[in-house]
Write a protein that holds these residues in place. Structure first.
Motif, mmCIF file in Angstrom:
data_model
loop_
_atom_site.group_PDB
_atom_site.id
_atom_site.type_symbol
_atom_site.label_atom_id
_atom_site.label_comp_id
_atom_site.label_asym_id
_atom_site.label_seq_id
_atom_site.Cartn_x
_atom_site.Cartn_y
_atom_site.Cartn_z
ATOM 1 N N LEU A 188 0.827 -1.209 0.000
ATOM 2 C CA LEU A 188 0.000 0.000 0.000
ATOM 3 C C LEU A 188 0.862 1.259 0.000
ATOM 4 O O LEU A 188 0.538 2.247 -0.650
ATOM 5 C CB LEU A 188 -0.924 0.001 1.220
ATOM 6 C CG LEU A 188 -2.104 -0.975 1.188
ATOM 7 C CD1 LEU A 188 -2.769 -1.040 2.560
ATOM 8 C CD2 LEU A 188 -3.122 -0.545 0.128
ATOM 9 N N SER A 189 1.962 1.202 0.722
ATOM 10 C CA SER A 189 2.867 2.349 0.756
ATOM 11 C C SER A 189 3.468 2.613 -0.614
ATOM 12 O O SER A 189 3.531 3.757 -1.076
ATOM 13 C CB SER A 189 3.972 2.113 1.789
ATOM 14 O OG SER A 189 4.906 3.174 1.785
ATOM 15 N N ALA A 190 3.895 1.535 -1.280
ATOM 16 C CA ALA A 190 4.528 1.675 -2.594
ATOM 17 C C ALA A 190 3.521 2.070 -3.675
ATOM 18 O O ALA A 190 3.805 2.922 -4.525
ATOM 19 C CB ALA A 190 5.215 0.368 -2.974
ATOM 20 N N ALA A 191 2.330 1.476 -3.616
ATOM 21 C CA ALA A 191 1.352 1.705 -4.685
ATOM 22 C C ALA A 191 0.515 2.956 -4.474
ATOM 23 O O ALA A 191 0.217 3.690 -5.429
ATOM 24 C CB ALA A 191 0.436 0.488 -4.799
ATOM 25 N N ASP A 192 0.131 3.230 -3.228
ATOM 26 C CA ASP A 192 -0.821 4.307 -2.947
ATOM 27 C C ASP A 192 -0.248 5.437 -2.094
ATOM 28 O O ASP A 192 -0.983 6.379 -1.766
ATOM 29 C CB ASP A 192 -2.058 3.739 -2.236
ATOM 30 C CG ASP A 192 -2.782 2.697 -3.072
ATOM 31 O OD1 ASP A 192 -2.690 2.779 -4.310
ATOM 32 O OD2 ASP A 192 -3.423 1.807 -2.481
ATOM 33 N N ASN A 193 1.021 5.329 -1.726
ATOM 34 C CA ASN A 193 1.676 6.367 -0.906
ATOM 35 C C ASN A 193 0.831 6.697 0.325
ATOM 36 O O ASN A 193 0.544 7.861 0.613
ATOM 37 C CB ASN A 193 1.942 7.627 -1.728
ATOM 38 C CG ASN A 193 2.875 8.604 -1.023
ATOM 39 O OD1 ASN A 193 3.654 8.223 -0.154
ATOM 40 N ND2 ASN A 193 2.791 9.869 -1.387
ATOM 41 N N ILE A 194 0.442 5.681 1.070
ATOM 42 C CA ILE A 194 -0.469 5.874 2.203
ATOM 43 C C ILE A 194 0.140 6.726 3.319
ATOM 44 O O ILE A 194 -0.590 7.252 4.162
ATOM 45 C CB ILE A 194 -0.936 4.526 2.785
ATOM 46 C CG1 ILE A 194 0.260 3.699 3.273
ATOM 47 C CG2 ILE A 194 -1.787 3.767 1.787
ATOM 48 C CD1 ILE A 194 -0.145 2.468 4.072
ATOM 49 N N PHE A 195 1.462 6.876 3.315
ATOM 50 C CA PHE A 195 2.099 7.693 4.343
ATOM 51 C C PHE A 195 2.382 9.120 3.876
ATOM 52 O O PHE A 195 2.987 9.914 4.588
ATOM 53 C CB PHE A 195 3.396 7.030 4.827
ATOM 54 C CG PHE A 195 3.177 5.687 5.478
ATOM 55 C CD1 PHE A 195 2.262 5.535 6.496
ATOM 56 C CD2 PHE A 195 3.894 4.577 5.061
ATOM 57 C CE1 PHE A 195 2.054 4.302 7.106
ATOM 58 C CE2 PHE A 195 3.705 3.340 5.659
ATOM 59 C CZ PHE A 195 2.778 3.198 6.682
ATOM 60 N N GLY A 196 1.953 9.433 2.661
ATOM 61 C CA GLY A 196 2.085 10.798 2.162
ATOM 62 C C GLY A 196 3.515 11.268 2.011
ATOM 63 O O GLY A 196 3.819 12.443 2.240
#
Length: 202
Positions: A39-47
């Motif tokens: 999710l971090s790599a695909a959607d940049n959930i951590f902004g």
């Protein structure tokens, strides 16, 4: 608490409380660490500002949470924000032994003797002593040590332990009042020294 080798990695790190809280929430929702990485790599959930920064945040937050283990997840979710920040700080301590030693040997001692101010000179003395004690730290440059000191102060400020005067040569130590549930968790899971460091007791 497990002691890791001393590292200067904190020159690149922050407390990353918001990111820590999001990761714990996702884990409580049933996500795995691998899924959070995706999710971090695909959607940049951590902004994060760049993919490299996103990867650093994700890997560091994961290491901090793994270091604490899953027992704190439900307690974290039920805690107020001030206590959640102390959980995140404990994760940082568990991941970075040198940062913990700074808190235990310098900030805690200040609270014990009744001195409420942390000075830049205290930080320099701490690193000078560590350089005399440890061959790894002895090789670090003055610039690295200065950056580490700034990182430690920033993380402590973000966790509510230091006042907001970021450019001051002295910062006021804000002794936290530990939530009883948080304190019991620290004591039950091998983090008694963290409790002592935060409360300023022997």
């Amino acid at each position: 608490m497990k002691r890791n080798k001393y590292s200067a990695g904190a020159v690149k790190f922050a407390l990353w409380f918001t990111e820590f809280r999001k990761a714990v929430w996702l884990l409580e929702q049933g996500k795995s660490f691998a899924e959070i990485k995706e999710l971090s790599a695909a959607d940049n959930i951590f902004g994060a500002s760049t993919p490299a920064r996103a990867a650093m945040i994700q890997s560091t937050v994961t290491a901090r949470i793994r270091g604490l283990g899953p027992s704190f997840y439900p307690l974290f979710q039920e805690s107020d924000v001030a206590t959640q920040k102390l959980y995140a700080l404990t994760g940082s301590f568990a991941h970075d032994t040198l940062f913990f030693d700074f808190m235990y040997e310098v900030v805690r001692e200040k609270m014990i003797i009744g001195t409420s101010m942390l000075a830049d000179a205290d930080i320099r003395i701490f690193f000078k002593n560590k350089q005399a004690q440890d061959n790894v730290v002895a090789k670090w440059t003055d610039q690295t040590l200065q950056r580490l000191g700034r990182s430690y102060k920033t993380q402590l400020y973000e966790a509510g332990i230091l006042d907001e005067r970021a450019k001051a040569a002295e910062r006021k130590i804000l002794k936290p009042i530990l939530d009883p549930v948080f304190k019991h968790w620290l004591e039950d899971y091998g983090y008694e020294q963290v409790a002592k460091a935060l409360e300023g007791v022997r």
